[in-house]
Design a protein around this motif. Structure first.
Motif, PDB file in Angstrom:
ATOM      1  N   LEU A  89      71.257  90.811  45.117  1.00  0.00           N
ATOM      2  CA  LEU A  89      71.593  92.120  44.558  1.00  0.00           C
ATOM      3  C   LEU A  89      73.028  92.498  44.914  1.00  0.00           C
ATOM      4  O   LEU A  89      73.786  92.948  44.052  1.00  0.00           O
ATOM      5  N   PHE A 134      64.686  88.314  42.720  1.00  0.00           N
ATOM      6  CA  PHE A 134      65.654  87.571  41.906  1.00  0.00           C
ATOM      7  C   PHE A 134      65.251  86.099  41.775  1.00  0.00           C
ATOM      8  O   PHE A 134      65.539  85.470  40.762  1.00  0.00           O
ATOM      9  N   HIS A 187      68.434  99.897  37.168  1.00  0.00           N
ATOM     10  CA  HIS A 187      67.735 100.052  38.451  1.00  0.00           C
ATOM     11  C   HIS A 187      68.127 101.341  39.175  1.00  0.00           C
ATOM     12  O   HIS A 187      67.641 101.602  40.273  1.00  0.00           O
ATOM     13  N   VAL A 200      62.748  92.075  39.313  1.00  0.00           N
ATOM     14  CA  VAL A 200      63.950  92.609  38.687  1.00  0.00           C
ATOM     15  C   VAL A 200      63.554  93.286  37.382  1.00  0.00           C
ATOM     16  O   VAL A 200      62.794  92.717  36.579  1.00  0.00           O
TER      17      VAL A 200
END
Length: 159
Positions: A43, A72, A97, A155
């Protein structure tokens, strides 16, 4: 069990170990908190690639649904590399997000959707734990100097 009790239980289970670890606190911004955690390396790399570091170090407040490295890892490697190489798409995914304002776990009980910085909406469900779209919220209410982080296991991809 009521929604509020579920949220309080999730918050209590997540915040106590984080506080004991000493990696989180209101003195660090969202980016520094994510870096210190050690479980958001992908991230953080993505935020850097998208040029969003200064934004997420800004005044906020922001609510970030932060996918872990394991989240991820669910993305096929070729797809993740392609995403990291496409700054426009990556920015869209990352801003999906982020919700403007500071939304704590206790505030979620009254929400079924939330508008993201990307412009789309995420669905929030509390029937069996808390989920955001298809992602399970695994830790809540990690307070930072400019908002709050909720950790998710998948994600989120905008439409």
């Amino acid at each position: 069990m009521s929604i509020r009790k579920v949220l309080v239980a999730i918050a209590a289970a997540s915040v106590i170990p984080l506080a004991q670890a000493g990696n989180y606190g209101a003195k660090k911004d969202i980016v520094d908190t994510a870096v210190s955690a050690g479980s958001f390396n992908t991230l953080v790399t993505a935020v850097k690639e998208a040029g969003l570091v200064e934004t997420l170090k800004g005044d906020g407040p922001f609510t970030v649904f932060a996918p872990t490295d394991e989240a991820f890892a669910k993305i096929p490697e070729a797809d993740l590399k392609a995403l990291l190489a496409d700054r426009e798409k990556l920015t869209r995914v990352l801003t999906y997000h982020v919700v403007p304002g500071k939304v704590m776990a206790a505030d979620v009980a009254g929400l079924s959707t939330a508008k993201t910085v990307e412009g789309g909406s995420i669905d929030i469900a509390t029937a069996s734990g808390v989920t955001v779209n298809n992602a399970k919220v695994v830790k809540t209410d990690i307070e930072t100097s400019n908002g709050v982080i909720h950790v998710i296991d998948t994600v989120l991809m905008p439409d």
